[in-house]
Design an enzyme around this catalytic site. Structure first.
Site, PDB file in Angstrom:
ATOM      1  N   ASP A 322       0.855  -1.180   0.000  1.00 41.41           N
ATOM      2  CA  ASP A 322       0.000   0.000   0.000  1.00 41.41           C
ATOM      3  C   ASP A 322       0.894   1.234   0.000  1.00 41.41           C
ATOM      4  O   ASP A 322       2.110   1.142   0.137  1.00 41.41           O
ATOM      5  CB  ASP A 322      -0.935  -0.019   1.211  1.00 41.41           C
ATOM      6  CG  ASP A 322      -2.245   0.709   0.946  1.00 41.41           C
ATOM      7  OD1 ASP A 322      -2.296   1.532   0.018  1.00 41.41           O
ATOM      8  OD2 ASP A 322      -3.224   0.447   1.668  1.00 41.41           O
ATOM      9  N   GLU A 518      -9.722   7.148   4.298  1.00 41.77           N
ATOM     10  CA  GLU A 518      -8.863   6.659   5.367  1.00 41.77           C
ATOM     11  C   GLU A 518      -8.222   7.799   6.137  1.00 41.77           C
ATOM     12  O   GLU A 518      -7.954   8.871   5.604  1.00 41.77           O
ATOM     13  CB  GLU A 518      -7.790   5.746   4.793  1.00 41.77           C
ATOM     14  CG  GLU A 518      -6.912   6.408   3.754  1.00 41.77           C
ATOM     15  CD  GLU A 518      -6.085   5.396   2.985  1.00 41.77           C
ATOM     16  OE1 GLU A 518      -5.012   5.029   3.475  1.00 41.77           O
ATOM     17  OE2 GLU A 518      -6.528   4.975   1.915  1.00 41.77           O
TER      18      GLU A 518
END
Length: 805
Positions: A322, A518
């Site tokens: 990620d 997020e």
């Protein structure tokens, strides 16, 4: 206040700081997995074949070490130009949440096709002719692209409890992603959120691992189609990415990128169940999670990435990281992390760190710190995926049909999904469905807000500036209801602030959370706190005798006891996406007195009785939901949140609308004066004027901001330059000072300055212990009006101001 008195004022925070960093903890569970405790799975044999493997072997013999290293690194379009690939033969390119072609976040599909082809052509001239693999976050439809079909976020799809629908959504999403020339989506998310304070809870289908398991195969099948031996995926299919491995939904306190402190048995039972079906279905990629398991970052946990995922679960595709997640592994930085690839990562996601990472990885391979066998295995897995996507060989699969974007068949599936996702929690007096011929008011902040109903990961990363114009074939909820009411012979007023002169027969109040993604979405508790007077609006309507239907837009179940008690009907609509007609299909009766659809959705997460989390005693459990066919009366629910609202530490918001947020404290040197001023609203800023060389500073308890150490997070200052002064202006974060003199903006004009946290970390700022998040230094004559100061997720590559020793 002088620097000395500032330190004195902050002395009272020492005890709080001590408590924050020395709270007792339970005995640490092991972070090493025993593969025998995990379910068995296996990538199907059709993911590759003997002929392909031989071709890969031949190709790898031709690749230089530099070309192999390039294959394991992925950069973002905001920081990599096609011409860079001649020197740095990267194997993959992504477009992050705030990255658009040529800097255009609202580029159309044709422009995306042009961009992808430019990278593809450049990569074929380098790297022994191996083309790049292009990925994008199409997490609820092709959500980066204006005009695309935007489906409900996963939390709403979980409420539909319909795996066949999920497969059709996957197929529609794949067709639109492929239509823009892209062959890889970072989806589906297979998280099993256990604490709804997590800002990514809406990316999870359910808190029930059985729901995740039932959906994972369906979505992979929809995105990729059947895997046929010796044949690439079809033109309208794309690679899936099962993510985030593992337990991103199980972190302590629901903290994004936090630590899942769990015994191995719980890790397997709750968080691993979606992966075997996805692997068995042929998922070509898996993405590692930012989070940790029992103190060890997943990006560096060999027992999970290699022993469990690749060996026990037989995963034969590639494991991608990620966004700079490798940089959080112990001993690593975003530009240097042998530990991650040695643990089993195959493809670094290095959006802005790719250049330094390439050089350091190449050096570590040559030094033997990264074994050649491990590098070769990673490259083979990457090439295996490229072959399966039809990017290699004499007959290429060519994607790029813009007409597939926003196709009517896809819009119809989205409308169906919206209707099936709605959960009816209350309907007293049968106020729903809205009767034919009714005079209807649609009000509240979400009445005509595409941003609120689409949520984060829509056009931009956080989704805050999405508008109806971005989706001309979509409908906001208010406009969709107005069309349905008119069809049934009624009239509708859409007014976010409340009714006009006419008294409506019924009011639909659309309200809820503002968009977030997020990090930005993490909350301290589950209380919905009205910021635009929604509760008062509902009470005022009730006082006039107007029945109230509450349509609640949110990325999670929330405590809404007061709103629930005022409303006659209450609908959990989640974040339904672009096709608001799906809401109208269930809420509004047509001329025959019946709506096109009844409520069929049921909760995929428990609904809270109060604002505490984890929930002690839920108001409703998973599976609850009313309908017209099966009504039920709901008595008065609890209105006590049972937590102190607004009293918890604000780790990353320092100043809001000119006011310092607790427990941060503002100190001024004696040469600096301060007064309240207006910038965008009454007294929404504090104006600081320097009478000489000096500082203003924010200080507070020591906070760990290590999780924000990647290119996605920045220190944001909203201010207005009122006078330039006589000397340089610097901004310091965690003791590291940067010169922002050339970034102040125009005198008299409000502007925003964003400085990536990596700019400070690169010069020694210790993000694991930040006690001073802002120190602004200037000289005589400098005047600035500061509105906001906070850490913000920006998801794009920004330049660093010059460092000051």
């Amino acid at each position: 206040m002088s620097k000395g008195s500032l330190r004195s004022a902050n002395a009272s925070l020492v005890a709080l700081s001590f408590l924050l960093v020395t709270a007792p903890v339970a005995a640490q569970e092991s972070p090493v997995a025993n593969p025998a405790n995990w379910p068995v799975a296996h990538s199907p044999s059709t993911i590759t074949d003997a002929k392909t493997e031989k071709a890969i072997t031949r190709l790898m013999r031709k690749l230089t070490v530099e070309q192999k290293v390039g294959q394991v690194i992925q950069g973002d379009i905001s920081s990599v130009k096609p011409e860079d690939l001649a020197r740095y033969p990267l194997g993959s390119i992504l477009a992050g949440g705030n990255s658009g072609p040529y800097g255009d976040e609202r580029a159309d599909a044709a422009k995306w096709v042009k961009l992808v082809n430019e990278y593809r052509a450049a990569s074929r001239k380098a790297g022994a002719g191996v083309p790049i693999l292009f990925g994008v976050d199409a997490v609820h439809g092709h959500s980066n692209l204006p005009g695309a079909t935007i489906f409900p976020h996963n939390i709403g799809l979980g409420a539909a409890h319909d795996a066949e629908l999920i497969k059709r959504i996957g197929a529609a999403t794949a067709a639109e992603v492929a239509g823009s020339g892209i062959e890889w989506t970072f989806a589906p998310t297979l998280a099993t959120p256990q604490d709804l304070r997590w800002g990514r809870a809406y990316e999870g289908y359910s808190s029930d691992p059985a729901v995740i398991a039932s959906y994972s195969k369906a979505m992979v099948d929809g995105l990729q189609g059947p895997l046929l031996a010796g044949k690439p995926l079809a033109t309208a299919k794309v690679a899936a990415s099962a993510k985030h491995f593992l337990a991103d939904g199980g972190t302590e306190h629901g903290k994004d990128q936090g630590d899942a402190k769990l015994p191995e048995a719980e890790l397997v039972r709750l968080h691993a169940q979606g992966y075997p079906p996805a692997i068995d279905a042929g998922a070509l990629t898996v993405m590692a999670s930012f989070s940790s398991w029992n103190g060890v970052k997943n990006h560096g946990n060999r027992s999970l990435l290699t022993d469990v995922l690749k060996q026990r679960m037989g995963f034969a595709g590639l494991v991608v990281g990620d966004w700079n997640g490798h940089g959080q592994v112990e001993g690593c930085t975003p530009t240097d992390c042998a530990a991650s690839i040695n643990a089993g990562l195959d493809l670094y996601m290095a959006p802005d760190s790719w250049k330094g990472l390439f050089d350091n990885t190449l050096r570590e391979v040559r030094e033997g710190k990264i074994p050649m066998a491990r590098l070769d295995d990673a490259v083979r897995r990457i090439l295996r995926v490229k072959y399966k996507l039809g990017l290699m060989g004499p007959k290429l699969v060519e994607r790029g049909d813009p007409s597939a974007v926003g196709a009517q068949a896809h819009l119809d599936v989205a409308r169906e999904a919206v209707a099936k996702s709605l959960v009816l929690l209350k309907n007293e007096g049968s106020v729903l469905p809205i009767k034919p011929g009714a005079k209807v008011l649609v009000t509240g902040p979400g009445a005509d807000s595409m941003a609120m109903q689409a949520g984060g990961w829509t056009i931009t990363w956080q989704g805050t500036d999405t508008t109806g114009a971005d989706f001309p074939k979509g409908r906001t909820i208010g406009r969709a209801i107005a069309e349905a009411v008119a069809e049934a012979g009624g009239t509708t007023e859409i007014n976010a602030k409340g009714p006009g002169a006419a008294q409506p027969d019924v009011a639909i109040v659309v309200f809820g959370e503002q968009p977030y993604a997020e990090f930005q979405g993490d909350v301290p508790n589950l209380a919905f706190q009205s910021r635009e007077g929604e509760l008062e609006l509902m009470k005022a309507l009730k006082a006039k005798g107007v029945p109230v239907v509450a349509v609640f837009l949110s990325g999670r179940p929330m405590f809404v006891g007061p709103e629930m008690n005022v409303a006659d009907a209450f609908v959990a609509a989640w974040q339904p996406g672009s096709q608001g007609q799906g809401v109208a299909d269930v809420l509004v009766a047509r001329r025959d007195g019946k709506p096109p659809r009844d409520f069929t959705g049921t909760l995929s997460f428990d609904w809270p009785r109060d604002a505490r989390s984890p929930m002690v005693d839920p108001l409703w459990r998973v599976g609850h939901g009313l309908s017209y066919a099966k009504p039920a009366s709901v008595g008065k629910v609890n209105e006590d949140p049972r937590v102190e609202l607004g009293s918890l530490l604000s780790e990353t918001t320092f100043i809001r609308a000119g006011k310092v947020i607790e427990p941060w404290r503002l100190g001024l040197d004696s040469v600096v004066t301060m007064r309240a001023v207006d910038v965008a609203a009454q007294e929404d800023a504090r104006q600081f004027t320097w009478g000489g060389k000096g500082d203003i500073a924010l200080d507070g308890p020591v906070v760990d901001m290590q999780r924000h150490l990647n290119g996605g997070f920045a220190l944001r200052l909203d201010w207005r330059l009122d006078a330039r002064g006589s000397g340089p202006v610097t901004v310091a974060f965690a003791g590291v000072k940067l010169d922002v003199s050339q970034s102040l903006g125009t005198v008299g004009k409000a502007t925003t300055l964003r400085i990536p946290l990596t700019c400070f970390a690169d010069h020694g700022a210790k993000l694991s212990a930040v006690g001073s998040p802002l120190r602004l230094s200037a000289d005589k004559g400098f005047t600035v009006s500061l509105r906001n100061a906070r850490i913000e997720g920006v998801g794009e590559t920004l330049p660093c101001p010059p460092f000051v020793n």
